[in-house]
Write an enzyme that holds these catalytic residues in place. Structure first.
Site, mmCIF file in Angstrom:
data_model
loop_
_atom_site.group_PDB
_atom_site.id
_atom_site.type_symbol
_atom_site.label_atom_id
_atom_site.label_comp_id
_atom_site.label_asym_id
_atom_site.label_seq_id
_atom_site.Cartn_x
_atom_site.Cartn_y
_atom_site.Cartn_z
ATOM 1 N N ARG A 92 0.804 -1.225 0.000
ATOM 2 C CA ARG A 92 0.000 0.000 0.000
ATOM 3 C C ARG A 92 0.835 1.271 0.000
ATOM 4 O O ARG A 92 0.502 2.238 -0.690
ATOM 5 C CB ARG A 92 -0.936 -0.013 1.218
ATOM 6 N N ARG A 198 8.793 -10.185 -2.909
ATOM 7 C CA ARG A 198 8.122 -10.962 -3.946
ATOM 8 C C ARG A 198 9.070 -11.589 -4.959
ATOM 9 O O ARG A 198 8.644 -12.054 -6.011
ATOM 10 C CB ARG A 198 7.099 -10.074 -4.673
#
Length: 244
Positions: A92, A198
């Site tokens: 975010r 990631r």
């Protein structure tokens, strides 16, 4: 991804990432950092060859002075399964998203099926597990089960639409393996944080164990970012792939 709706389902094992707009260069890091000591004279760094300040970028990365890496912008257009976006949206800070909506458009029948290279078997307990290759029989089971489920769910979706049911209601029957698309905008600092979590990379000082499908997206984003900001990317790798 095809824009045709109501057609036969299509199955993909890849994802796609396109850099649609960018204002990002290593020099952006330099002038942003130099205002701390040079004030208005930092404007001189706007046209400076960033190679001359490679050491400054490495210093900022090493000592985790992060804000100079925020004065840039990249916008990506990403096509991936919905379950990838559900993980993606956990990031975010420093990100902006706009995703295609099943409320406002009829969704195309494009679905994710793992390719033969996708490891299928999880071994070990949570926090200490690894994935290993699946057998040809396991891949066959996965492909057949997914394709059958996708065909049935999309047919149910179409039947509801044909009966006059609202798109926002009918979409509930569709699985998270359906492909979606979105614009994602970030700066280099937020992208580095995303990549640190990631991607799985031997240079990382803090190990990460991402799901392969979001890692496929991350790898393509990293390759495009590395072309825009090669010195920053090199410093990121040299200092353990930890976001400053």
């Amino acid at each position: 991804m095809s824009d045709e709706v109501g057609s036969a389902p299509q199955f993909r094992s890849d994802v796609s990432v396109e850099l649609v707009r960018s204002a990002a260069a290593d020099s952006d890091v330099i002038w942003a950092a130099r205002v701390s000591t040079a004030g208005e004279q930092s404007l001189e760094a706007l046209q400076q060859d960033p190679e001359k300040s490679k050491g400054l970028i490495n210093f900022l990365m090493r000592d985790r002075h992060g804000t100079p890496f925020e004065h840039n912008s990249m916008t990506f257009f990403i096509s991936a399964p919905i379950f990838v976006f559900r993980e993606f949206h956990r990031h975010r800070s420093g990100w902006s998203y706009n995703e295609e909506s099943g409320r406002y458009r009829e969704l195309a029948p494009v679905f994710y099926v793992p390719g033969a290279e996708r490891k299928l078997v999880q071994q070990g307990r949570p926090g200490r597990y690894e994935f290993v290759e699946g057998t040809p029989e396991q891949h066959k089971v996965v492909s057949a089960a997914m394709e059958s489920s996708y065909r049935a769910s999309y047919q149910a979706y179409l039947e509801m639409l044909e009966a006059g049911v609202a798109r926002e209601v009918a979409r509930a029957v569709l699985p998270v393996g359906l492909f979606s698309s979105m614009y994602a905008t970030c700066n280099a600092r937020s992208l580095m944080h995303f990549l640190s979590l990631r991607t799985k990379d031997e240079r990382a000082s803090v190990p990460s164990f991402p799901q392969r499908e979001i890692e496929m997206v991350a790898e393509q984003m990293e390759a495009k970012w590395a072309e825009l900001m090669p010195l920053t990317h090199a410093a990121f790798n040299a200092h353990g792939r930890v976001a400053p």
